[in-house]
Design an enzyme around this catalytic site. Structure first.
Site, PDB file in Angstrom:
ATOM      1  N   CYS A  76       0.974  -1.217  -0.046  1.00 10.09           N
ATOM      2  CA  CYS A  76       0.108  -0.053   0.030  1.00 10.09           C
ATOM      3  C   CYS A  76       0.803   1.338   0.012  1.00 10.09           C
ATOM      4  CB  CYS A  76      -0.836   0.011   1.251  1.00 10.09           C
ATOM      5  SG  CYS A  76      -2.427  -1.145   1.178  1.00 10.09           S
ATOM      6  N   HIS A  77       0.292   2.358  -0.911  1.00 13.02           N
ATOM      7  CA  HIS A  77       1.128   3.453  -0.604  1.00 13.02           C
ATOM      8  C   HIS A  77       0.595   4.340   0.362  1.00 13.02           C
ATOM      9  CE1 HIS A  77       1.278   2.372  -4.962  1.00 13.02           C
ATOM     10  NE2 HIS A  77       2.473   2.960  -5.029  1.00 13.02           N
ATOM     11  N   MET A 117      -8.119   0.035   0.778  1.00  9.63           N
ATOM     12  CA  MET A 117      -7.337  -0.667   1.672  1.00  9.63           C
ATOM     13  C   MET A 117      -7.328   0.156   3.125  1.00  9.63           C
ATOM     14  SD  MET A 117      -6.956  -3.296   0.270  1.00  9.63           S
ATOM     15  CE  MET A 117      -6.344  -3.992   2.000  1.00  9.63           C
ATOM     16  N   ASP A 132     -11.754  -6.546  21.590  1.00 10.23           N
ATOM     17  CA  ASP A 132     -10.622  -6.154  22.898  1.00 10.23           C
ATOM     18  C   ASP A 132     -11.217  -5.754  24.143  1.00 10.23           C
ATOM     19  OD1 ASP A 132      -7.944  -6.218  24.002  1.00 10.23           O
ATOM     20  OD2 ASP A 132      -8.079  -4.136  23.788  1.00 10.23           O
TER      21      ASP A 132
END
Length: 173
Positions: A76-77, A117, A132
């Site tokens: 990924c950029h 993304m 969590d």
């Protein structure tokens, strides 16, 4: 079908060169869900989880994740995001003992590559943060499915998920 772009002539991984791509407004929307039990649902909606405000923490975690996506996903950029918005909605069916938190993430930028993304990563980390913070009450929570709802901008144009209902939720925009 187009070929994979993340491989060089030797068949090894590479980061795609986007130097020549035109800057356009890019938007991506991703969704996921977390299915919890009634106790967690009631404690979350009444802000009674001992670790704090679950949705506030998950929202910040999701925004941070969107900004850190290129550190987590190798090809990924790094992007200068212009906006990240995270919305939460409950889908409850008492008669089925179904309590699902829907997480919808919208990511925007102006640049030469998409933000799919980043949206998917933000949605995933939001869900993981909910897990969590609530796992002391129930480790049986279910995350997902996680999917891209819509994206716009760039050479490939507009994408809208054809299936109007994934994971029990209608795509809401």
């Amino acid at each position: 079908m187009s070929s994979f772009t993340h491989f060089n002539e030797q068949g090894r991984a590479k980061m795609v060169d986007i130097t020549e791509k035109e800057d356009t407004i890019r938007v991506a929307v991703a969704q996921t869900s977390v299915t919890v039990n009634k106790e967690i649902y009631e404690k979350m909606t009444n802000r009674m989880i001992e670790k704090g405000d679950v949705l506030a923490v998950a929202q910040v975690a999701g925004i941070m994740a969107a900004k850190k996506t290129s550190d987590l996903i190798p090809m990924c950029h790094p992007l200068m995001l212009k906006g990240v918005d995270i919305q939460f909605a409950w889908h409850v069916e008492e008669e089925k003992a179904l309590y699902q938190l829907l997480i919808t993430v919208t990511v925007k930028t102006k640049g030469s590559t998409g933000v799919e993304m980043e949206a998917l990563t933000a949605a995933s980390v939001c869900a993981l943060t909910v897990y969590d913070m609530c796992k002391a009450l129930d480790k049986g929570m279910v995350i997902g499915p996680t999917y891209l709802v819509e994206k716009s901008g760039g050479k490939s144009g507009h994408y809208q998920r054809e299936n109007s209902s994934v994971g029990g939720f209608a795509n809401e925009q």
